[in-house]
Design an enzyme around this catalytic site. Sequence first.
Site, PDB file in Angstrom:
ATOM      1  N   ASP A   1      27.314  -8.073   4.460  1.00 14.19           N
ATOM      2  CA  ASP A   1      26.125  -7.253   4.619  1.00 14.19           C
ATOM      3  C   ASP A   1      24.981  -8.238   4.716  1.00 14.19           C
ATOM      4  OD1 ASP A   1      25.396  -4.400   4.848  1.00 14.19           O
ATOM      5  OD2 ASP A   1      23.951  -4.944   3.301  1.00 14.19           O
TER       6      ASP A   1
ATOM      7  N   LYS B   1      22.440 -22.100  16.368  1.00 15.09           N
ATOM      8  CA  LYS B   1      22.289 -21.070  15.323  1.00 15.09           C
ATOM      9  C   LYS B   1      23.439 -21.170  14.321  1.00 15.09           C
ATOM     10  CE  LYS B   1      22.234 -16.142  14.262  1.00 15.09           C
ATOM     11  NZ  LYS B   1      22.349 -14.750  14.674  1.00 15.09           N
TER      12      LYS B   1
HETATM   13  P1  ITT Z   1      28.726  -4.098  10.092  1.00 21.51           P
HETATM   14  O1  ITT Z   1      28.159  -3.369   8.899  1.00 21.51           O
HETATM   15  O2  ITT Z   1      29.766  -3.307  10.796  1.00 21.51           O
HETATM   16  O3  ITT Z   1      29.149  -5.488   9.775  1.00 21.51           O
HETATM   17  P2  ITT Z   1      25.989  -3.971  10.992  1.00 21.51           P
HETATM   18  O4  ITT Z   1      25.236  -4.454  12.180  1.00 21.51           O
HETATM   19  O5  ITT Z   1      25.844  -2.529  10.595  1.00 21.51           O
HETATM   20  O6  ITT Z   1      27.534  -4.287  11.192  1.00 21.51           O
HETATM   21  P3  ITT Z   1      24.692  -4.694   8.544  1.00 21.51           P
HETATM   22  O7  ITT Z   1      24.787  -3.329   7.977  1.00 21.51           O
HETATM   23  O8  ITT Z   1      24.999  -5.875   7.661  1.00 21.51           O
HETATM   24  O9  ITT Z   1      25.646  -4.893   9.799  1.00 21.51           O
HETATM   25  O10 ITT Z   1      23.237  -4.841   9.167  1.00 21.51           O
HETATM   26  C1  ITT Z   1      22.825  -6.061   9.532  1.00 21.51           C
HETATM   27  C2  ITT Z   1      21.587  -5.933  10.381  1.00 21.51           C
HETATM   28  O11 ITT Z   1      20.703  -7.004  10.017  1.00 21.51           O
HETATM   29  C3  ITT Z   1      21.945  -6.179  11.836  1.00 21.51           C
HETATM   30  O12 ITT Z   1      22.220  -4.963  12.498  1.00 21.51           O
HETATM   31  C4  ITT Z   1      20.724  -6.901  12.345  1.00 21.51           C
HETATM   32  O13 ITT Z   1      19.716  -5.977  12.672  1.00 21.51           O
HETATM   33  C5  ITT Z   1      20.263  -7.699  11.132  1.00 21.51           C
HETATM   34  N1  ITT Z   1      20.896  -9.041  11.129  1.00 21.51           N
HETATM   35  C6  ITT Z   1      21.881  -9.501  10.328  1.00 21.51           C
HETATM   36  N2  ITT Z   1      22.237 -10.753  10.650  1.00 21.51           N
HETATM   37  C7  ITT Z   1      21.454 -11.094  11.692  1.00 21.51           C
HETATM   38  C8  ITT Z   1      21.369 -12.242  12.480  1.00 21.51           C
HETATM   39  O14 ITT Z   1      22.169 -13.278  12.320  1.00 21.51           O
HETATM   40  N3  ITT Z   1      20.469 -12.238  13.470  1.00 21.51           N
HETATM   41  C9  ITT Z   1      19.654 -11.185  13.681  1.00 21.51           C
HETATM   42  N4  ITT Z   1      19.694 -10.052  12.989  1.00 21.51           N
HETATM   43  C10 ITT Z   1      20.587  -9.998  11.989  1.00 21.51           C
END
Ligand code: ITT
Length: 205
Positions: free
Chosen positions: A77, A182
């Site tokens: 997360d 990155k």
């Molecule tokens: P999963 O839960 O299925 O893994 P998700 O996209 O819903 O996928 P999260 O709930 O952890 O994942 O939300 C993470 C959000 O945070 C993601 O959708 C991005 O908007 C942001 N985020 C996380 N890591 C990032 C990164 O490396 N670069 C840019 N934005 C990021």
Amino acid sequence: MKKSYLKTLFIATENIGKLNEFKDILSSLNIKLDIISIKDLKDYRPPEESGKTFYENALIKARNAYEFSKIPTIADDSGLEVNCLNGLPGVLSKRFYNNSGNFDKNIEKLLNLLKDEPFEKRKARFKCVLVYKDNLYEEVFEGSLEGYIWFEKRGKNGFGYDPIFYLPEYNKTVGELESKEKNKISHRYQAISKFAEFLKINFSF
Ligand code: ITT
């Protein structure tokens, strides 16, 4: 203690950007495993992310995925914390604008909230909380990346908030970095490299 043999890892994410980063980073750290992803497990339904912290949500995802698959699993997360917004969007990073998870709308909303803030007030960090789960272990690994929210989008690489996350030491947003760059510095890289150390100590491949 005798090391367990690890062959297959389930990377439990619906986010293709994350999945590609997980694979690239593991391979750059010389962790060669057979990777299963959600598209290989057709009946898998990701859980509701009802936690109040990255840690709670990462645990929910990893436990749910391991219970379903019985395959050693990782889930993360992650998200963005902006200092002058008291840590928002935080666990709401994906759903900041609404439940659609539209990256452009999320960015637009954030830039709007910060429109009167000067550069020095725009400090932020990306955080990643990664949970590994199997029948023996439930382990957590964390990483974070400090930066600033830029005033408009720059660059097309990466995903999510990358085009507005500015790194002064590169004079670039993460959206302007090559994925290789990155993946050498990111919050996800830091969490995965700690996970890789744990794997090397406790498992043979
Ligand atoms: P999963 O839960 O299925 O893994 P998700 O996209 O819903 O996928 P999260 O709930 O952890 O994942 O939300 C993470 C959000 O945070 C993601 O959708 C991005 O908007 C942001 N985020 C996380 N890591 C990032 C990164 O490396 N670069 C840019 N934005 C990021």
